[in-house]
Design a protein around this motif. Sequence first.
Motif, PDB file in Angstrom:
ATOM      1  N   PHE A  37      31.119 -53.085  11.469  1.00 30.36           N
ATOM      2  CA  PHE A  37      31.441 -54.256  12.283  1.00 30.36           C
ATOM      3  C   PHE A  37      31.251 -53.959  13.775  1.00 30.36           C
ATOM      4  CE2 PHE A  37      34.109 -56.274   8.815  1.00 30.36           C
ATOM      5  CZ  PHE A  37      33.334 -57.422   8.749  1.00 30.36           C
ATOM      6  N   VAL A  38      31.715 -52.790  14.220  1.00 28.94           N
ATOM      7  CA  VAL A  38      31.599 -52.456  15.642  1.00 28.94           C
ATOM      8  C   VAL A  38      30.140 -52.265  16.031  1.00 28.94           C
ATOM      9  CG1 VAL A  38      32.260 -50.833  17.460  1.00 28.94           C
ATOM     10  CG2 VAL A  38      33.886 -51.385  15.634  1.00 28.94           C
ATOM     11  N   ALA A  39      29.401 -51.519  15.205  1.00 30.69           N
ATOM     12  CA  ALA A  39      27.983 -51.319  15.496  1.00 30.69           C
ATOM     13  C   ALA A  39      27.231 -52.644  15.457  1.00 30.69           C
ATOM     14  CB  ALA A  39      27.387 -50.336  14.491  1.00 30.69           C
ATOM     15  N   GLY A  40      27.624 -53.524  14.557  1.00 30.45           N
ATOM     16  CA  GLY A  40      27.001 -54.843  14.510  1.00 30.45           C
ATOM     17  C   GLY A  40      27.274 -55.636  15.771  1.00 30.45           C
ATOM     18  N   ARG A  84      38.120 -48.235  20.777  1.00 33.52           N
ATOM     19  CA  ARG A  84      37.838 -46.799  20.657  1.00 33.52           C
ATOM     20  C   ARG A  84      36.472 -46.571  20.023  1.00 33.52           C
ATOM     21  NH1 ARG A  84      38.387 -43.920  16.283  1.00 33.52           N
ATOM     22  NH2 ARG A  84      39.845 -45.398  15.312  1.00 33.52           N
ATOM     23  N   ILE A  85      36.187 -47.274  18.928  1.00 31.84           N
ATOM     24  CA  ILE A  85      34.897 -47.080  18.262  1.00 31.84           C
ATOM     25  C   ILE A  85      33.761 -47.650  19.107  1.00 31.84           C
ATOM     26  CG2 ILE A  85      33.584 -47.542  16.151  1.00 31.84           C
ATOM     27  CD1 ILE A  85      36.209 -47.747  14.658  1.00 31.84           C
ATOM     28  N   TRP A  86      34.035 -48.727  19.822  1.00 33.46           N
ATOM     29  CA  TRP A  86      33.028 -49.315  20.709  1.00 33.46           C
ATOM     30  C   TRP A  86      32.564 -48.302  21.752  1.00 33.46           C
ATOM     31  CZ3 TRP A  86      30.361 -53.882  20.905  1.00 33.46           C
ATOM     32  CH2 TRP A  86      29.726 -54.208  22.119  1.00 33.46           C
ATOM     33  N   SER A  87      33.487 -47.497  22.249  1.00 34.15           N
ATOM     34  CA  SER A  87      33.148 -46.518  23.285  1.00 34.15           C
ATOM     35  C   SER A  87      32.227 -45.416  22.767  1.00 34.15           C
ATOM     36  CB  SER A  87      34.425 -45.890  23.851  1.00 34.15           C
ATOM     37  OG  SER A  87      35.083 -45.098  22.873  1.00 34.15           O
ATOM     38  N   GLU A  88      32.133 -45.259  21.446  1.00 31.67           N
ATOM     39  CA  GLU A  88      31.252 -44.249  20.866  1.00 31.67           C
ATOM     40  C   GLU A  88      29.796 -44.701  20.843  1.00 31.67           C
ATOM     41  OE1 GLU A  88      32.797 -43.231  17.030  1.00 31.67           O
ATOM     42  OE2 GLU A  88      34.821 -42.837  17.812  1.00 31.67           O
ATOM     43  N   HIS A  89      29.553 -45.979  21.091  1.00 32.26           N
ATOM     44  CA  HIS A  89      28.204 -46.535  21.246  1.00 32.26           C
ATOM     45  C   HIS A  89      27.307 -46.271  20.031  1.00 32.26           C
ATOM     46  CE1 HIS A  89      25.608 -48.157  24.692  1.00 32.26           C
ATOM     47  NE2 HIS A  89      24.976 -48.412  23.560  1.00 32.26           N
ATOM     48  N   GLU A  90      27.833 -46.534  18.852  1.00 35.33           N
ATOM     49  CA  GLU A  90      27.016 -46.439  17.647  1.00 35.33           C
ATOM     50  C   GLU A  90      26.189 -47.709  17.495  1.00 35.33           C
ATOM     51  OE1 GLU A  90      29.683 -43.604  14.718  1.00 35.33           O
ATOM     52  OE2 GLU A  90      29.736 -45.780  14.461  1.00 35.33           O
TER      53      GLU A  90
END
Length: 282
Positions: free
Chosen positions: A175-178, A208-214
Amino acid sequence: MDRAQLADFLRRRREALGPEDVGMAPGPRRRAPGLRREEVASLAHMSTDYLSRLEQGRGPNPSEQMIRSLARALRLTHDERNHLLVLAGYPPSRSRRTDLVNPALLRVLDRLDTPAQVLSALTETLAQNEFALALLGDQMRFTGPHRYHVYRWFCDPAERERYAPEDREPMTRGFVAGGRMLASRYPDDPEVEELLERLRADSEEFARIWSEHEVMMRASHRKRLIHPSVGRIELDCQALVSEDDGQSLLVYTATPGTEDHDKLRLLSVVGSQAIGSATPTP
Protein backbone atom coordinates in the motif's frame (compact mmCIF):
# COMPACT_ATOMS: atom_id res chain seq x y z
CA MET A 1 -29.84 22.74 -4.26
CA ASP A 2 -32.34 22.81 -7.10
CA ARG A 3 -34.90 20.23 -5.94
CA ALA A 4 -37.17 20.47 -8.98
CA GLN A 5 -34.40 20.06 -11.53
CA LEU A 6 -32.72 17.33 -9.48
CA ALA A 7 -36.00 15.40 -9.31
CA ASP A 8 -36.63 15.77 -13.04
CA PHE A 9 -33.10 14.74 -14.01
CA LEU A 10 -33.13 11.64 -11.77
CA ARG A 11 -36.51 10.54 -13.09
CA ARG A 12 -35.58 11.03 -16.74
CA ARG A 13 -32.27 9.21 -16.43
CA ARG A 14 -33.99 6.28 -14.68
CA GLU A 15 -36.61 6.07 -17.42
CA ALA A 16 -33.88 6.08 -20.10
CA LEU A 17 -32.27 2.89 -18.75
CA GLY A 18 -33.39 -0.66 -19.41
CA PRO A 19 -32.65 -3.74 -17.28
CA GLU A 20 -30.14 -4.97 -19.85
CA ASP A 21 -28.16 -1.73 -19.41
CA VAL A 22 -27.35 -2.64 -15.80
CA GLY A 23 -26.97 -6.39 -16.14
CA MET A 24 -30.51 -7.32 -15.06
CA ALA A 25 -32.80 -9.83 -16.74
CA PRO A 26 -35.56 -8.06 -18.73
CA GLY A 27 -38.34 -10.07 -17.05
CA PRO A 28 -42.02 -9.62 -17.97
CA ARG A 29 -43.21 -6.70 -20.06
CA ARG A 30 -43.16 -3.43 -18.14
CA ARG A 31 -46.02 -1.00 -17.92
CA ALA A 32 -43.69 2.01 -17.76
CA PRO A 33 -40.41 2.67 -19.60
CA GLY A 34 -37.05 2.39 -17.90
CA LEU A 35 -35.94 0.87 -14.63
CA ARG A 36 -38.20 0.65 -11.62
CA ARG A 37 -37.41 2.81 -8.61
CA GLU A 38 -36.67 -0.22 -6.48
CA GLU A 39 -34.12 -1.43 -9.04
CA VAL A 40 -32.22 1.87 -9.06
CA ALA A 41 -32.44 2.06 -5.27
CA SER A 42 -30.90 -1.40 -5.00
CA LEU A 43 -28.05 -0.45 -7.36
CA ALA A 44 -27.41 2.74 -5.36
CA HIS A 45 -27.64 0.98 -1.97
CA MET A 46 -30.46 3.17 -0.72
CA SER A 47 -34.11 2.71 0.19
CA THR A 48 -36.82 2.93 -2.46
CA ASP A 49 -38.72 5.43 -0.30
CA TYR A 50 -35.70 7.72 -0.19
CA LEU A 51 -35.32 7.65 -3.99
CA SER A 52 -39.05 8.28 -4.38
CA ARG A 53 -38.80 11.40 -2.25
CA LEU A 54 -35.85 12.66 -4.27
CA GLU A 55 -37.76 12.16 -7.52
CA GLN A 56 -40.70 14.03 -6.02
CA GLY A 57 -38.56 16.99 -4.94
CA ARG A 58 -38.98 16.47 -1.21
CA GLY A 59 -37.12 14.95 1.70
CA PRO A 60 -33.69 15.75 3.19
CA ASN A 61 -30.77 16.98 1.14
CA PRO A 62 -28.80 13.97 -0.18
CA SER A 63 -25.15 13.68 0.80
CA GLU A 64 -22.43 13.98 -1.83
CA GLN A 65 -21.70 10.28 -1.34
CA MET A 66 -25.33 9.46 -2.10
CA ILE A 67 -25.30 11.61 -5.25
CA ARG A 68 -22.19 9.84 -6.50
CA SER A 69 -23.77 6.48 -5.73
CA LEU A 70 -26.84 7.46 -7.74
CA ALA A 71 -24.61 8.56 -10.62
CA ARG A 72 -23.02 5.11 -10.69
CA ALA A 73 -26.37 3.35 -10.46
CA LEU A 74 -27.78 5.41 -13.34
CA ARG A 75 -24.62 4.85 -15.44
CA LEU A 76 -24.15 8.59 -15.90
CA THR A 77 -21.38 10.01 -18.05
CA HIS A 78 -18.75 12.30 -16.55
CA ASP A 79 -20.64 15.42 -17.64
CA GLU A 80 -23.97 14.06 -16.41
CA ARG A 81 -22.47 13.17 -13.03
CA ASN A 82 -21.06 16.68 -12.63
CA HIS A 83 -24.44 18.13 -13.61
CA LEU A 84 -26.11 15.99 -10.94
CA LEU A 85 -23.60 17.19 -8.34
CA VAL A 86 -24.30 20.83 -9.19
CA LEU A 87 -28.07 20.30 -8.99
CA ALA A 88 -27.60 18.82 -5.52
CA GLY A 89 -25.50 21.78 -4.41
CA TYR A 90 -22.03 20.24 -4.66
CA PRO A 91 -19.06 21.33 -6.77
CA PRO A 92 -18.19 19.24 -9.83
CA SER A 93 -15.14 17.01 -9.75
CA ARG A 94 -11.91 19.02 -9.75
CA SER A 95 -9.53 16.10 -10.18
CA ARG A 96 -7.99 15.01 -13.45
CA ARG A 97 -8.93 11.47 -12.53
CA THR A 98 -12.51 10.31 -12.37
CA ASP A 99 -14.43 8.15 -9.93
CA LEU A 100 -17.05 7.53 -12.61
CA VAL A 101 -16.95 3.79 -13.26
CA ASN A 102 -15.31 2.89 -16.54
CA PRO A 103 -18.17 1.73 -18.84
CA ALA A 104 -16.23 -1.26 -20.20
CA LEU A 105 -15.37 -2.50 -16.70
CA LEU A 106 -18.95 -1.96 -15.57
CA ARG A 107 -20.32 -4.06 -18.45
CA VAL A 108 -18.04 -6.92 -17.41
CA LEU A 109 -18.98 -6.51 -13.74
CA ASP A 110 -22.69 -6.67 -14.55
CA ARG A 111 -22.27 -10.09 -16.16
CA LEU A 112 -20.04 -11.87 -13.63
CA ASP A 113 -21.33 -14.65 -11.37
CA THR A 114 -18.41 -14.42 -8.93
CA PRO A 115 -17.31 -11.69 -6.47
CA ALA A 116 -16.02 -8.62 -8.30
CA GLN A 117 -15.60 -4.92 -7.66
CA VAL A 118 -14.18 -1.84 -9.36
CA LEU A 119 -11.53 0.19 -7.53
CA SER A 120 -10.18 3.61 -8.38
CA ALA A 121 -6.48 4.36 -8.48
CA LEU A 122 -6.87 5.73 -4.94
CA THR A 123 -8.36 2.39 -3.76
CA GLU A 124 -11.92 3.69 -3.46
CA THR A 125 -14.53 1.03 -4.23
CA LEU A 126 -16.66 2.43 -7.06
CA ALA A 127 -18.91 -0.57 -7.74
CA GLN A 128 -19.58 -4.02 -6.26
CA ASN A 129 -21.76 -6.89 -7.35
CA GLU A 130 -23.88 -8.85 -4.87
CA PHE A 131 -21.26 -11.58 -4.60
CA ALA A 132 -18.63 -9.05 -3.54
CA LEU A 133 -21.03 -7.63 -0.95
CA ALA A 134 -21.39 -11.12 0.52
CA LEU A 135 -17.64 -11.70 0.53
CA LEU A 136 -16.30 -8.29 1.57
CA GLY A 137 -19.26 -6.36 2.92
CA ASP A 138 -20.48 -2.99 1.64
CA GLN A 139 -17.30 -1.06 0.88
CA MET A 140 -19.20 1.80 -0.78
CA ARG A 141 -20.88 3.00 2.41
CA PHE A 142 -17.86 4.86 3.76
CA THR A 143 -17.46 8.63 3.68
CA GLY A 144 -14.51 10.98 4.01
CA PRO A 145 -11.03 9.42 3.95
CA HIS A 146 -12.43 6.07 5.10
CA ARG A 147 -13.80 5.48 1.59
CA TYR A 148 -10.22 4.66 0.54
CA HIS A 149 -9.17 1.10 1.31
CA VAL A 150 -5.59 2.23 1.93
CA TYR A 151 -6.75 4.70 4.60
CA ARG A 152 -8.87 2.10 6.38
CA TRP A 153 -5.94 -0.31 6.26
CA PHE A 154 -3.75 2.05 8.29
CA CYS A 155 -6.38 3.83 10.40
CA ASP A 156 -9.05 1.20 11.11
CA PRO A 157 -7.69 -1.95 12.83
CA ALA A 158 -10.81 -3.92 11.87
CA GLU A 159 -9.87 -3.70 8.18
CA ARG A 160 -6.80 -5.93 8.60
CA GLU A 161 -8.82 -8.54 10.46
CA ARG A 162 -10.41 -9.47 7.12
CA TYR A 163 -7.09 -10.85 5.90
CA ALA A 164 -4.89 -13.73 7.03
CA PRO A 165 -2.06 -12.68 9.40
CA GLU A 166 0.68 -13.82 7.01
CA ASP A 167 -0.61 -11.44 4.30
CA ARG A 168 -0.78 -8.27 6.40
CA GLU A 169 2.87 -7.19 6.34
CA PRO A 170 3.35 -7.51 2.55
CA MET A 171 0.00 -5.78 1.97
CA THR A 172 1.05 -2.94 4.29
CA ARG A 173 4.27 -2.32 2.39
CA GLY A 174 2.49 -2.72 -0.92
CA PHE A 175 0.00 0.00 0.00
CA VAL A 176 2.77 2.46 0.90
CA ALA A 177 4.81 1.70 -2.20
CA GLY A 178 1.65 2.02 -4.27
CA GLY A 179 1.16 5.48 -2.78
CA ARG A 180 4.60 6.44 -4.12
CA MET A 181 3.62 5.34 -7.60
CA LEU A 182 0.31 7.17 -7.27
CA ALA A 183 2.09 10.43 -6.43
CA SER A 184 4.32 10.02 -9.50
CA ARG A 185 1.43 9.18 -11.81
CA TYR A 186 -0.78 12.08 -10.69
CA PRO A 187 1.52 14.97 -9.73
CA ASP A 188 -0.30 18.03 -8.39
CA ASP A 189 -3.58 16.09 -8.13
CA PRO A 190 -5.28 17.67 -5.08
CA GLU A 191 -7.08 14.50 -3.99
CA VAL A 192 -3.91 12.41 -4.19
CA GLU A 193 -1.97 15.01 -2.23
CA GLU A 194 -4.69 15.28 0.40
CA LEU A 195 -4.91 11.51 0.88
CA LEU A 196 -1.15 11.03 1.24
CA GLU A 197 -0.82 13.98 3.62
CA ARG A 198 -3.63 12.64 5.78
CA LEU A 199 -2.09 9.16 5.84
CA ARG A 200 1.28 10.52 6.94
CA ALA A 201 -0.41 12.59 9.65
CA ASP A 202 -2.84 9.94 10.92
CA SER A 203 -0.65 6.82 10.75
CA GLU A 204 2.83 6.63 12.25
CA GLU A 205 3.29 3.28 10.52
CA PHE A 206 2.52 4.74 7.10
CA ALA A 207 4.86 7.71 7.73
CA ARG A 208 7.69 5.40 8.85
CA ILE A 209 7.45 3.11 5.83
CA TRP A 210 6.96 6.09 3.52
CA SER A 211 10.33 7.46 4.64
CA GLU A 212 12.01 4.27 3.38
CA HIS A 213 11.07 5.29 -0.19
CA GLU A 214 10.19 1.84 -1.51
CA VAL A 215 8.72 1.64 -4.99
CA MET A 216 5.74 -0.42 -6.06
CA MET A 217 5.72 -4.03 -4.86
CA ARG A 218 3.66 -6.45 -6.90
CA ALA A 219 0.84 -7.84 -4.79
CA SER A 220 0.12 -11.55 -4.71
CA HIS A 221 -2.84 -12.72 -6.77
CA ARG A 222 -3.77 -15.09 -3.92
CA LYS A 223 -6.02 -13.55 -1.28
CA ARG A 224 -6.54 -15.28 2.07
CA LEU A 225 -9.62 -13.78 3.70
CA ILE A 226 -11.15 -14.35 7.12
CA HIS A 227 -14.92 -14.29 6.73
CA PRO A 228 -17.23 -14.12 9.77
CA SER A 229 -19.56 -16.79 8.38
CA VAL A 230 -17.41 -19.26 6.42
CA GLY A 231 -14.04 -18.70 8.09
CA ARG A 232 -10.79 -18.70 6.15
CA ILE A 233 -11.20 -18.70 2.39
CA GLU A 234 -8.38 -18.56 -0.16
CA LEU A 235 -9.16 -17.07 -3.56
CA ASP A 236 -7.46 -16.03 -6.76
CA CYS A 237 -7.77 -12.30 -7.43
CA GLN A 238 -7.27 -11.15 -11.00
CA ALA A 239 -7.27 -7.50 -12.03
CA LEU A 240 -8.63 -6.15 -15.30
CA VAL A 241 -7.24 -2.63 -15.70
CA SER A 242 -8.94 0.16 -17.64
CA GLU A 243 -7.21 1.58 -20.70
CA ASP A 244 -5.97 4.66 -18.81
CA ASP A 245 -4.81 2.60 -15.79
CA GLY A 246 -7.13 4.68 -13.61
CA GLN A 247 -9.45 1.87 -12.47
CA SER A 248 -9.23 -1.86 -11.86
CA LEU A 249 -11.85 -4.60 -11.89
CA LEU A 250 -10.91 -7.17 -9.24
CA VAL A 251 -12.40 -10.63 -9.80
CA TYR A 252 -12.29 -13.28 -7.05
CA THR A 253 -12.49 -16.95 -8.00
CA ALA A 254 -11.81 -20.36 -6.46
CA THR A 255 -10.72 -23.64 -8.04
CA PRO A 256 -13.78 -25.87 -8.70
CA GLY A 257 -13.96 -28.90 -6.45
CA THR A 258 -12.08 -27.29 -3.56
CA GLU A 259 -13.36 -26.36 -0.12
CA ASP A 260 -12.83 -22.70 -0.99
CA HIS A 261 -15.09 -23.09 -4.01
CA ASP A 262 -17.79 -24.63 -1.82
CA LYS A 263 -17.50 -21.70 0.60
CA LEU A 264 -17.82 -19.22 -2.25
CA ARG A 265 -20.96 -20.98 -3.48
CA LEU A 266 -22.37 -20.87 0.04
CA LEU A 267 -21.82 -17.12 0.21
CA SER A 268 -23.60 -16.65 -3.11
CA VAL A 269 -26.64 -18.35 -1.59
CA VAL A 270 -26.55 -16.67 1.81
CA GLY A 271 -26.11 -13.21 0.30
CA SER A 272 -24.74 -9.96 1.67
CA GLN A 273 -26.43 -10.51 5.06
CA ALA A 274 -23.73 -13.07 5.77
CA ILE A 275 -21.19 -10.33 6.33
CA GLY A 276 -23.07 -9.25 9.43
CA SER A 277 -23.74 -5.64 8.47
CA ALA A 278 -26.77 -4.42 6.60
CA THR A 279 -26.54 -1.58 4.13
CA PRO A 280 -27.41 1.67 5.94
CA THR A 281 -30.54 3.45 4.85
CA PRO A 282 -30.31 7.23 4.43
